[in-house]
Write a protein that holds these residues in place. Structure first.
Motif, PDB file in Angstrom:
ATOM      1  N   SER A 122      52.049  40.106  52.881  1.00  0.00           N
ATOM      2  CA  SER A 122      53.379  40.159  52.458  1.00  0.00           C
ATOM      3  C   SER A 122      54.276  40.811  53.760  1.00  0.00           C
ATOM      4  N   GLU A 123      55.535  40.811  53.796  1.00  0.00           N
ATOM      5  CA  GLU A 123      56.344  41.470  54.877  1.00  0.00           C
ATOM      6  C   GLU A 123      56.367  42.919  54.806  1.00  0.00           C
ATOM      7  N   ALA A 124      56.117  43.449  53.386  1.00  0.00           N
ATOM      8  CA  ALA A 124      56.172  44.918  53.474  1.00  0.00           C
ATOM      9  C   ALA A 124      54.639  45.525  54.172  1.00  0.00           C
ATOM     10  N   GLU A 125      53.540  44.835  53.970  1.00  0.00           N
ATOM     11  CA  GLU A 125      52.355  45.103  54.619  1.00  0.00           C
ATOM     12  C   GLU A 125      52.688  45.044  56.206  1.00  0.00           C
ATOM     13  N   ALA A 126      53.343  43.931  56.586  1.00  0.00           N
ATOM     14  CA  ALA A 126      53.606  43.778  57.979  1.00  0.00           C
ATOM     15  C   ALA A 126      54.446  44.673  58.670  1.00  0.00           C
ATOM     16  N   ALA A 127      55.327  45.405  57.727  1.00  0.00           N
ATOM     17  CA  ALA A 127      56.185  46.252  57.978  1.00  0.00           C
ATOM     18  C   ALA A 127      55.527  47.624  58.464  1.00  0.00           C
ATOM     19  N   HIS A 128      54.534  47.958  57.522  1.00  0.00           N
ATOM     20  CA  HIS A 128      53.854  49.084  57.731  1.00  0.00           C
ATOM     21  C   HIS A 128      52.970  48.994  58.785  1.00  0.00           C
ATOM     22  N   TYR A 129      52.175  48.108  59.103  1.00  0.00           N
ATOM     23  CA  TYR A 129      51.436  47.940  60.478  1.00  0.00           C
ATOM     24  C   TYR A 129      52.183  47.995  61.680  1.00  0.00           C
ATOM     25  N   SER A 130      53.568  47.239  61.587  1.00  0.00           N
ATOM     26  CA  SER A 130      54.540  47.213  62.913  1.00  0.00           C
ATOM     27  C   SER A 130      54.818  48.521  63.057  1.00  0.00           C
TER      28      SER A 130
END
Length: 387
Positions: free
Chosen positions: A343-351
């Protein structure tokens, strides 16, 4: 104030990078463990057939019994290749089933646009069997949820429940939705229904233990005894389900009962040696209980060699590299995780995590100050939501 402004800037940067990644990255399959876990939460009897290759006339339909056999034997990638081939040959009898399976595989590899097209085709096809429509609605809901379209996801879960109130899968997936919203009582209610409809289905039992454990932490500490009782019962009921042992280990780890937690993680690894997440849990345990980062690093590097696409191992490995001041290796781990997030939310966290590490690393180098360590970045040992 400066700390708050820095955090806002890093969060915004993470969200921007996540959007760029999701717009440009090519769909790819994650770890085999992730694929297997996704199918463990599906009643594959909905896709079963009594037909044999010899009894079918259409060339594409002839492939369907073999596809189901491949999935049953955990040859998921072979099954996916066969599904793609069969759909090119214009199936007749099993077109809705093949479209639904194509959508499920596309959801797993984050090809969300194609997945929704597949599920739409099943839902609108008047010849689709009821239970295939239910599976399409459930997994279209999963896709919408991963895309952040939560209202549409909830509508699909409700529609699936409405089509057949005696099917456990819609209740399980709606419960997972409730868990993601931290609506614990609603999740527990749905999970109890799913278990009542099929007591031999391990996935809702695991979700129920997780939900009740979270309730014991935030609402009623007395529920902890019930959680342990349920886990003991599940060990007897599902002796070959490694995730039950791992869940027991996570609860014990969270309760700081490290010796017993290690026992259960090892049991899980013995039951399912190909699932490297259990080595990831053991590594986390070494850090928490023994402050043994070298031992944890050895376990994680071994797990990463065994399964280079396990996001949990990559994330934990990145954290260890931070502690060891190997920032280049840490950033490499998080970049790999970014290609696997669902998900984009997960990607935002790792980014945001990667941006924070990089910016602090540069400041440490420029001003010759104390390097960052694990505690400066993120807490360890948080429980994973069962899938």
């Amino acid at each position: 104030k400066q700390w708050y402004q820095r955090r806002v800037a890093i969060t915004a940067g993470g969200q921007k990078k996540a959007k760029e990644i999701f717009a440009t990255r090519a769909p790819q399959f994650p770890s085999l463990t992730v694929v297997r876990t996704a199918f463990d939460s599906i009643h594959m009897r909905d896709f079963a057939t009594d037909e044999t290759e010899e009894s079918l006339a259409n060339d594409a339909d002839k492939m369907y019994p073999r596809i189901i056999s491949l999935i049953s034997s955990n040859d998921f990638f072979g099954a996916y290749d066969a599904i793609v081939e069969a759909l090119k040959l214009s199936p007749k009898k099993f077109k809705p089933q093949l479209d639904c399976l194509d959508g499920i595989f596309s959801w797993i590899k984050t090809d969300y646009g194609h997945a929704i097209k597949c599920f739409d085709a099943v839902v609108t096809n008047s010849s689709s069997y009821l239970r295939i429509k239910i599976q399409a609605l459930i997994h279209r809901g999963e896709v919408y949820q991963a895309m952040g379209r939560r209202e549409k996801a909830f509508m699909d879960y409700n529609s699936a429940v409405g089509l057949d109130e005696d099917h456990p899968d819609p209740y399980l997936h709606r419960a997972q939705f409730f868990l993601s919203c931290e609506k614990l009582p609603e999740a527990v209610a749905d999970l109890n229904i799913a278990i009542k409809l099929d007591e031999d289905f391990a996935s809702p039992w695991q979700q129920l233990v997780y939900a009740k454990y979270q309730m014991s932490r935030v609402l009623n500490p007395a529920l902890l005894h019930e959680v342990y009782t349920m886990l003991d019962d599940m060990l007897v009921r599902f002796p070959k389900v490694a995730d039950v042992c791992a869940l027991y280990g996570q609860v014990l780890q969270d309760q700081k009962e490290f010796v017993r937690a290690e026992e259960f993680f090892k049991r899980a690894s013995n039951v399912a040696p190909s699932n490297v997440t259990y080595k990831g849990h053991l590594a986390t345990l070494k850090m928490m209980a023994e402050n043994n980062y070298d031992g944890a690093l050895e376990l994680l590097e071994e797990a990463n060699q065994q399964d280079p696409k396990c996001d949990f191992v990559l994330e934990t490995l990145g954290m260890i590299y931070i502690q060891k001041q190997k920032y280049k290796e840490a950033l490499d781990c998080f970049e790999k995780v970014l290609q696997l997030t669902k998900s984009e939310a997960e990607a935002a966290h790792y980014s945001a995590l990667a941006i924070g590490i990089k910016s602090q690393w540069e400041v440490c180098d420029e001003y010759d100050v104390k390097p960052i360590n694990l505690s400066d970045v993120q807490g360890m040992g948080n429980m994973m939501i069962p899938q």
